[in-house]
Design an enzyme around this catalytic site. Sequence first.
Site, PDB file in Angstrom:
ATOM      1  N   CYS A 108      49.099  44.939  52.919  1.00 34.80           N
ATOM      2  CA  CYS A 108      47.879  45.755  52.950  1.00 34.80           C
ATOM      3  C   CYS A 108      47.130  45.553  54.268  1.00 34.80           C
ATOM      4  O   CYS A 108      46.887  44.407  54.680  1.00 34.80           O
ATOM      5  CB  CYS A 108      46.962  45.381  51.785  1.00 34.80           C
ATOM      6  SG  CYS A 108      45.430  46.345  51.754  1.00 34.80           S
ATOM      7  N   CYS A 158      39.285  42.168  52.818  1.00 33.06           N
ATOM      8  CA  CYS A 158      38.940  42.687  51.492  1.00 33.06           C
ATOM      9  C   CYS A 158      39.052  41.602  50.429  1.00 33.06           C
ATOM     10  O   CYS A 158      39.954  40.764  50.459  1.00 33.06           O
ATOM     11  CB  CYS A 158      39.866  43.855  51.156  1.00 33.06           C
ATOM     12  SG  CYS A 158      39.628  44.526  49.511  1.00 33.06           S
ATOM     13  N   CYS A 184      42.208  41.242  46.642  1.00 34.60           N
ATOM     14  CA  CYS A 184      43.372  40.367  46.417  1.00 34.60           C
ATOM     15  C   CYS A 184      43.175  39.070  47.191  1.00 34.60           C
ATOM     16  O   CYS A 184      42.481  39.050  48.208  1.00 34.60           O
ATOM     17  CB  CYS A 184      44.659  41.016  46.921  1.00 34.60           C
ATOM     18  SG  CYS A 184      45.064  42.594  46.197  1.00 34.60           S
ATOM     19  N   CYS A 215      44.594  51.225  48.911  1.00 31.17           N
ATOM     20  CA  CYS A 215      44.512  50.055  48.030  1.00 31.17           C
ATOM     21  C   CYS A 215      45.866  49.940  47.337  1.00 31.17           C
ATOM     22  O   CYS A 215      46.271  50.864  46.624  1.00 31.17           O
ATOM     23  CB  CYS A 215      43.388  50.198  47.015  1.00 31.17           C
ATOM     24  SG  CYS A 215      43.289  48.784  45.870  1.00 31.17           S
ATOM     25  N   GLN A 274      42.775  47.443  28.585  1.00 33.11           N
ATOM     26  CA  GLN A 274      43.570  46.599  29.473  1.00 33.11           C
ATOM     27  C   GLN A 274      43.847  47.308  30.795  1.00 33.11           C
ATOM     28  O   GLN A 274      44.268  48.458  30.830  1.00 33.11           O
ATOM     29  CB  GLN A 274      44.886  46.210  28.794  1.00 33.11           C
ATOM     30  CG  GLN A 274      44.716  45.298  27.588  1.00 33.11           C
ATOM     31  CD  GLN A 274      44.318  43.882  27.974  1.00 33.11           C
ATOM     32  OE1 GLN A 274      44.207  43.550  29.150  1.00 33.11           O
ATOM     33  NE2 GLN A 274      44.085  43.041  26.976  1.00 33.11           N
ATOM     34  N   GLU A 277      33.756  42.831  16.387  1.00 33.59           N
ATOM     35  CA  GLU A 277      33.410  42.958  17.801  1.00 33.59           C
ATOM     36  C   GLU A 277      31.901  43.149  17.911  1.00 33.59           C
ATOM     37  O   GLU A 277      31.318  43.910  17.149  1.00 33.59           O
ATOM     38  CB  GLU A 277      34.145  44.154  18.409  1.00 33.59           C
ATOM     39  CG  GLU A 277      33.694  44.583  19.775  1.00 33.59           C
ATOM     40  CD  GLU A 277      33.953  43.533  20.837  1.00 33.59           C
ATOM     41  OE1 GLU A 277      32.989  43.151  21.523  1.00 33.59           O
ATOM     42  OE2 GLU A 277      35.118  43.088  20.964  1.00 33.59           O
ATOM     43  N   ASP A 329      41.092  37.505  20.727  1.00 35.57           N
ATOM     44  CA  ASP A 329      41.235  37.833  22.146  1.00 35.57           C
ATOM     45  C   ASP A 329      39.842  37.777  22.767  1.00 35.57           C
ATOM     46  O   ASP A 329      39.230  38.806  23.072  1.00 35.57           O
ATOM     47  CB  ASP A 329      41.857  39.231  22.286  1.00 35.57           C
ATOM     48  CG  ASP A 329      42.067  39.633  23.746  1.00 35.57           C
ATOM     49  OD1 ASP A 329      41.953  38.763  24.627  1.00 35.57           O
ATOM     50  OD2 ASP A 329      42.325  40.827  24.004  1.00 35.57           O
ATOM     51  N   CYS A 332      42.517  35.240  28.435  1.00 39.15           N
ATOM     52  CA  CYS A 332      42.482  35.581  29.855  1.00 39.15           C
ATOM     53  C   CYS A 332      41.983  34.415  30.697  1.00 39.15           C
ATOM     54  O   CYS A 332      41.729  34.564  31.893  1.00 39.15           O
ATOM     55  CB  CYS A 332      41.613  36.819  30.090  1.00 39.15           C
ATOM     56  SG  CYS A 332      39.899  36.634  29.564  1.00 39.15           S
TER      57      CYS A 332
END
Length: 455
Positions: free
Chosen positions: A74, A80, A83, A158, A286, A336, A384, A411
């Site tokens: 990139c 940036c 990443c 991107c 997701q 939730e 989750d 996560c």
Amino acid sequence: MVAEINRLDEKGSGQAVVWRENEEGNLKKLKLTIPQTLPGEKVRVTVDRPDRRRWKALPDEIVEANSQRTEPPCPHFDKCGGCVWQHWTYEGQLQHKTNYVKHAIESQGFDPSLVQETIGMDDPWHYRNKMEFTFAPDGSMGLHEQGNFRKIISLETCLIAGKEMVEAAMEVAKWAKQHELSGYNKDAHEGLLRHLMVRQSFATGEIMLALFATEGPQDHLQETADDLVKRISDKFPQVKSLLWMENTDWADRTQSEKTHVLAGRDFIYDEMDGYRFRVWFDTFFQTNPTQAQKLVDLAIEMGQPVKSEKMIDLFCGVGTFSLPFAKQVGELVGIEIVETSIESAKRNAKDNGIENASFLAKDARKGFDQVIEEFGKPELLLLDPPRSGAGGKVMRRIGRAQPERIVYVSCNPSTFATDIKELEPFGYELQIVQPVDLFPHTVHVECCAVLVKKL
């Protein structure tokens, strides 16, 4: 000075320690944070303030490179903040993520050999189905500079976002420049354009463009908004939702006080595991659909749902896991705290003909207590939670409820490890942990694990 990178921090930057002699002849420790470096590398770095105990700087030169170093593809990678690991081979990233998960569970006394090798992507590029770009005060659009949320790097491309998403976003950026529209100045709290959210379903191809601004598109901005509609309609027929969102709040978030539908509808359709979902601008869905599908398949494989069983889906969101599991159990309840997500989950269940699933809008603790009282003990429980984890109080409630099997989708390996430690006194045994890479070229890694009640 030359420093050797001994480890990476939680943000993916190299860490090094050097000892220097001060004027009195005493050795002083200097801790260095050096982004875009890899473990074992020797790098030359400039320290402008030798009196400091900590210093952060990019390397001036890679003196000895890690064998897994590669050329970032990139053109914006050096600046940036989207990443952090494009300079690392994908195989190296996956190895590091596996070791990170092993270390996280070992720190809580679990056997690291239970952690499998991280499941990566065949093609770790253009995988994101959602991006949020920010406007600089001069009206240019891009992403934040690494470590600097005040500076925006203007983008030409991107490589982690879907190609059509990037093309549509660049058209909006060109429109903003040609109309000389101002971007929002966070310090002065003035300016028009704040963010652009782009979402695309890789399954249906539908795209959403949501423009966040401090004013609505009416009055003096109407012709400008009409031009945007024409440009997008002519070039991107796959855009099924073009929105102008009013946001006057000082907080730097993609939120809306009033939504104007410029073209199409206020949502797009997405699909996963054969189920159709409605996705609004603020719907959590997701971000990597290819790997998310693997997570759903893993959860079902680990959970081994049975048609006669009851199941609870804790932190259920819009029903990403609820719908495929509901087809395989007798009865399912999703919990939730976000009411809009629960409304979406109900609508998604109805759209897909799911009649044995119900959903409750409450926080995890109170909602879980209520469901256990009304629903009874579940044989299977899936959770989750957000990055902060479920927390000890929720995990102990789960332990006291005594479900036969618990599938934990995480996560954040660190909070996952501390959460499942709470289940040990209740007789649960960790059987397997499978990391899945949903965010190549970043530090993040997801896990799917199963714990079983010992007889």
